[in-house]
Design a protein around this motif. Structure first.
Motif, PDB file in Angstrom:
ATOM      1  N   SER A 120      39.883 -34.398  23.217  1.00  0.00           N
ATOM      2  CA  SER A 120      38.686 -34.050  22.443  1.00  0.00           C
ATOM      3  C   SER A 120      39.003 -33.054  21.325  1.00  0.00           C
ATOM      4  CB  SER A 120      37.629 -33.448  23.380  1.00  0.00           C
ATOM      5  OG  SER A 120      37.233 -34.372  24.365  1.00  0.00           O
ATOM      6  N   PHE A 121      40.155 -32.393  21.424  1.00  0.00           N
ATOM      7  CA  PHE A 121      40.540 -31.401  20.413  1.00  0.00           C
ATOM      8  C   PHE A 121      41.726 -31.862  19.569  1.00  0.00           C
ATOM      9  CE2 PHE A 121      38.932 -29.260  24.230  1.00  0.00           C
ATOM     10  CZ  PHE A 121      37.808 -28.636  23.714  1.00  0.00           C
ATOM     11  N   CYS A 122      42.703 -32.523  20.201  1.00  0.00           N
ATOM     12  CA  CYS A 122      43.896 -32.949  19.481  1.00  0.00           C
ATOM     13  C   CYS A 122      44.208 -34.406  19.865  1.00  0.00           C
ATOM     14  CB  CYS A 122      45.109 -32.066  19.842  1.00  0.00           C
ATOM     15  SG  CYS A 122      44.871 -30.316  19.474  1.00  0.00           S
ATOM     16  N   THR A 123      44.203 -35.261  18.899  1.00  0.00           N
ATOM     17  CA  THR A 123      44.567 -36.653  19.155  1.00  0.00           C
ATOM     18  C   THR A 123      46.058 -36.787  19.366  1.00  0.00           C
ATOM     19  OG1 THR A 123      44.678 -37.038  16.770  1.00  0.00           O
ATOM     20  CG2 THR A 123      42.606 -37.570  17.878  1.00  0.00           C
ATOM     21  N   VAL A 124      46.815 -35.961  18.663  1.00  0.00           N
ATOM     22  CA  VAL A 124      48.267 -35.902  18.816  1.00  0.00           C
ATOM     23  C   VAL A 124      48.651 -34.447  19.043  1.00  0.00           C
ATOM     24  CG1 VAL A 124      50.508 -36.350  17.748  1.00  0.00           C
ATOM     25  CG2 VAL A 124      48.589 -37.911  17.328  1.00  0.00           C
ATOM     26  N   VAL A 125      49.453 -34.212  20.051  1.00  0.00           N
ATOM     27  CA  VAL A 125      49.865 -32.848  20.368  1.00  0.00           C
ATOM     28  C   VAL A 125      51.342 -32.705  20.042  1.00  0.00           C
ATOM     29  CG1 VAL A 125      50.065 -31.085  22.152  1.00  0.00           C
ATOM     30  CG2 VAL A 125      48.170 -32.724  22.200  1.00  0.00           C
ATOM     31  N   ASP A 126      51.672 -31.909  19.029  1.00  0.00           N
ATOM     32  CA  ASP A 126      53.049 -31.590  18.669  1.00  0.00           C
ATOM     33  C   ASP A 126      53.060 -30.279  17.898  1.00  0.00           C
ATOM     34  OD1 ASP A 126      52.092 -32.292  16.155  1.00  0.00           O
ATOM     35  OD2 ASP A 126      53.050 -34.267  16.156  1.00  0.00           O
ATOM     36  N   VAL A 127      54.202 -30.014  17.285  1.00  0.00           N
ATOM     37  CA  VAL A 127      54.338 -28.732  16.578  1.00  0.00           C
ATOM     38  C   VAL A 127      53.455 -28.684  15.348  1.00  0.00           C
ATOM     39  CG1 VAL A 127      55.980 -27.201  15.429  1.00  0.00           C
ATOM     40  CG2 VAL A 127      56.703 -28.503  17.441  1.00  0.00           C
ATOM     41  N   ILE A 128      53.244 -29.803  14.686  1.00  0.00           N
ATOM     42  CA  ILE A 128      52.484 -29.828  13.434  1.00  0.00           C
ATOM     43  C   ILE A 128      50.998 -29.981  13.693  1.00  0.00           C
ATOM     44  CG2 ILE A 128      52.183 -31.033  11.251  1.00  0.00           C
ATOM     45  CD1 ILE A 128      55.085 -31.873  11.407  1.00  0.00           C
ATOM     46  N   ASN A 129      50.609 -30.827  14.621  1.00  0.00           N
ATOM     47  CA  ASN A 129      49.207 -31.129  14.882  1.00  0.00           C
ATOM     48  C   ASN A 129      48.678 -30.219  15.990  1.00  0.00           C
ATOM     49  OD1 ASN A 129      48.930 -33.599  13.145  1.00  0.00           O
ATOM     50  ND2 ASN A 129      50.584 -34.295  14.495  1.00  0.00           N
ATOM     51  N   PHE A 130      47.671 -29.450  15.643  1.00  0.00           N
ATOM     52  CA  PHE A 130      47.043 -28.563  16.609  1.00  0.00           C
ATOM     53  C   PHE A 130      45.627 -28.243  16.119  1.00  0.00           C
ATOM     54  CE2 PHE A 130      49.341 -26.038  13.546  1.00  0.00           C
ATOM     55  CZ  PHE A 130      48.445 -25.058  13.164  1.00  0.00           C
ATOM     56  N   SER A 131      44.839 -27.705  17.005  1.00  0.00           N
ATOM     57  CA  SER A 131      43.449 -27.362  16.701  1.00  0.00           C
ATOM     58  C   SER A 131      43.353 -25.912  16.217  1.00  0.00           C
ATOM     59  CB  SER A 131      42.581 -27.557  17.945  1.00  0.00           C
ATOM     60  OG  SER A 131      41.273 -27.087  17.704  1.00  0.00           O
ATOM     61  N   LYS A 132      42.396 -25.667  15.343  1.00  0.00           N
ATOM     62  CA  LYS A 132      42.150 -24.309  14.837  1.00  0.00           C
ATOM     63  C   LYS A 132      41.074 -23.593  15.645  1.00  0.00           C
ATOM     64  CE  LYS A 132      43.431 -25.549  10.107  1.00  0.00           C
ATOM     65  NZ  LYS A 132      42.984 -25.626   8.682  1.00  0.00           N
ATOM     66  N   LEU A 133      40.774 -24.128  16.792  1.00  0.00           N
ATOM     67  CA  LEU A 133      39.725 -23.550  17.614  1.00  0.00           C
ATOM     68  C   LEU A 133      40.113 -22.128  18.049  1.00  0.00           C
ATOM     69  CD1 LEU A 133      37.001 -24.642  18.705  1.00  0.00           C
ATOM     70  CD2 LEU A 133      38.185 -25.009  20.891  1.00  0.00           C
ATOM     71  N   GLN A 134      39.156 -21.210  17.925  1.00  0.00           N
ATOM     72  CA  GLN A 134      39.393 -19.823  18.303  1.00  0.00           C
ATOM     73  C   GLN A 134      38.583 -19.416  19.522  1.00  0.00           C
ATOM     74  OE1 GLN A 134      38.742 -17.282  14.909  1.00  0.00           O
ATOM     75  NE2 GLN A 134      40.081 -18.487  13.566  1.00  0.00           N
ATOM     76  N   VAL A 135      37.349 -19.953  19.643  1.00  0.00           N
ATOM     77  CA  VAL A 135      36.492 -19.609  20.776  1.00  0.00           C
ATOM     78  C   VAL A 135      36.029 -20.905  21.435  1.00  0.00           C
ATOM     79  CG1 VAL A 135      34.335 -18.523  21.499  1.00  0.00           C
ATOM     80  CG2 VAL A 135      35.733 -17.461  19.704  1.00  0.00           C
ATOM     81  N   LEU A 136      36.243 -21.006  22.732  1.00  0.00           N
ATOM     82  CA  LEU A 136      35.804 -22.171  23.509  1.00  0.00           C
ATOM     83  C   LEU A 136      35.145 -21.662  24.794  1.00  0.00           C
ATOM     84  CD1 LEU A 136      35.633 -25.196  24.174  1.00  0.00           C
ATOM     85  CD2 LEU A 136      37.963 -25.014  25.135  1.00  0.00           C
ATOM     86  N   ARG A 137      33.861 -22.001  24.906  1.00  0.00           N
ATOM     87  CA  ARG A 137      33.129 -21.567  26.100  1.00  0.00           C
ATOM     88  C   ARG A 137      32.748 -22.804  26.926  1.00  0.00           C
ATOM     89  NH1 ARG A 137      28.600 -17.108  25.670  1.00  0.00           N
ATOM     90  NH2 ARG A 137      28.757 -17.652  27.912  1.00  0.00           N
ATOM     91  N   LEU A 138      33.242 -22.824  28.153  1.00  0.00           N
ATOM     92  CA  LEU A 138      32.968 -23.904  29.088  1.00  0.00           C
ATOM     93  C   LEU A 138      32.394 -23.365  30.389  1.00  0.00           C
ATOM     94  CD1 LEU A 138      36.142 -26.103  28.521  1.00  0.00           C
ATOM     95  CD2 LEU A 138      33.788 -26.756  27.996  1.00  0.00           C
TER      96      LEU A 138
END
Length: 478
Positions: free
Chosen positions: A434-452
């Motif tokens: 839901s946050f990153c379709t591809v997870v590697d060194v270049i592709n990442f999310s800029k999310l700073q606050v996540l409340r669950l």
């Protein structure tokens, strides 16, 4: 006049016209005829004539030596022999007479000049006072009236009060251009404060006013034409009253072509007021009883930037927002909406829809607003079935609040999202896709606050690649 030769002998120099001749009886023997000729009166020389302005001959002078001119006198020197005692005594007498004559001539000359100056002030006995005044002012002329400087207006543009003749009573003061119920401060002459005074009606508004404050009173109606005298109004504050829609004039705001802010919140309105002027930029209608927003209720408000409709009873908005091309903030929170508005303005940046009954959001709903930054949909009835896969995949959104809904999964969001609030739902799994379709060194999310927090996720349910995808997160609360 006397002189000396190179050997120290005294000689007498005689003046005769333009030629000077020297005779020294000590240089050679002189006969009686020569001495008599030397001692005889000399003819009058033109270089000793002095204008005397009608004065008589000098005392002690020979009247025969005076010129026949009535206004002239002559100073003559009688030659003598310096070696003769009689001649020398006579020479001394002549020298003293010449000195006296010169002093008298100076006195008479000074008196003549003074008489000329005095003649200028024969008609003014206070000539000395004019003279002193002339020394103080370079523009003063004793024969002209005293020159007053021309009047110049005050350089800062302050208007003078009305003038009236001395001895007559001043004109009566003009009536105060401010209602007795209100306050019009002199330091803010375009504002009229009538707030918190238990008013039950709208008082007269002077034409010069641009800002009027009627908030927190007991006003129940806005009569037709109440603002016709002040068509230059910019702000009207009527919040905190008891105004009802049935008692608002149909065209009470239509003539206010410069109106920018209208505060009608915290009243008893049940309908949208209108027509409203095109110049309006902020419209506050929150905390009323409005149930519906017709499609033409906001027609022509192309300059409107903020619309506050929270805390009403609105069930449907329709397409009333599409024509608001300058709208930046739209607050429809705390209503009874079941659907989101049909189409959002392209300039919209803030959308507040919390505390409604919205259960679905169309696919790509936010793509028509490329400047949208903040979306709040908390306390609604959203489910995963009512959300498409790309509903919130907007690159411009920085903050998304979906808390206190009925979500079971984390909806996909864009990697540019910075704050995501999902607390108080029914989410039971942590899906990193839901946050990153591809997870590697270049592709990442800029999310700073996540409340669950407040969901059904276990603390050990976080995937191993979550730290790599959410590397910029400062708060993840489960």
């Amino acid at each position: 006049m006397l002189g000396e030769t190179a050997s120290g002998k005294k000689v007498v120099f005689l003046a005769a016209g333009r030629q000077d001749r020297a005779v020294g009886c000590e240089l050679r023997p002189c006969s009686r005829a020569e001495k008599a000729r030397i001692l005889a009166p000399q003819p009058l020389s033109s270089q000793y004539l002095i204008r005397n302005s009608g004065a008589g001959p000098w005392p002690g002078t020979d009247p025969g030596a005076l010129s026949t001119h009535a206004h002239s006198f002559a100073l003559t020197h009688t030659p003598f022999s310096p070696r003769s005692p009689q001649a020398e005594g006579r020479g001394h007498s002549e020298r003293f007479n010449s000195r006296d004559n010169m002093q008298w001539a100076s006195v008479l000359l000074l008196a003549g000049l003074c008489s000329l100056s005095w003649a200028q002030y024969d008609d003014d006995p206070h000539w000395w006072f004019h003279y002193l005044r002339s020394q103080q002012s370079t523009y003063y002329d004793p024969y002209e009236p005293y020159p007053y400087e021309p009047y110049e207006p005050y350089p800062y543009g302050v208007e003078e009060g009305p003038a009236y003749a001395y001895g007559s009573p001043p004109p009566p003061p003009e009536p105060r251009d401010c209602p007795q119920e209100c306050d019009c401060p002199p330091n803010f002459p375009t504002a009229m404060y009538c707030d918190n005074r238990n008013l039950k009606y709208l008082p007269f508004v002077p034409s010069r006013m641009k800002y009027v404050y009627f908030q927190n009173n007991q006003i129940s109606s806005i009569q037709e034409g109440v603002f016709d005298n002040a068509t230059g109004l910019l702000w009207i504050a009527l919040h905190g009253n008891q105004i009802t829609s049935d008692r608002v004039g149909r065209k009470v705001f239509s003539k206010l072509r410069h109106l920018e802010r209208l505060y009608l919140d915290h009243n008893n309105l049940t309908r949208m007021p209108g027509p409203l002027p095109r110049s309006l930029k902020e419209l506050h209608l929150d905390h009323n009883q409005i149930a519906r927003v017709p499609n033409n209720a906001l027609e022509g408000l192309e300059n409107l930037t903020a619309l506050y409709l929270q805390h009403n009873e609105i069930q449907e908005v329709g397409s009333a927002m599409r024509g608001l091309r300058s709208l930046i903030l739209l607050d429809l929170s705390y209503n009874h909406l079941r659907r989101v508005p049909d189409g959002l303005p392209s300039a919209l940046e803030q959308l507040y829809l919390e505390h409604n009954n919205v259960y679905s959001v169309p696919d790509s709903y936010f793509r028509g607003s490329p400047k949208l930054l903040y979306v709040r949909l908390s306390h609604n009835s959203l489910t995963n079935n009512g959300l498409a896969s790309n509903t919130f995949n907007s690159s411009s959104i920085l903050e998304l609040d979906l808390s206190y809904n009925q979500l079971q999964k984390i909806p996909p969001v864009n990697t540019n999202l910075e704050n995501l609030y999902l607390q108080g739902n029914r989410i039971n799994e942590f899906s990193i896709s839901s946050f990153c379709t591809v997870v590697d060194v270049i592709n990442f999310s800029k999310l700073q606050v996540l409340r669950l927090d407040g969901n059904e996720i276990q603390r050990n349910a976080m995937p191993e690649d979550a730290p790599l995808c959410l590397r910029q997160a400062s708060l993840i609360e489960i």
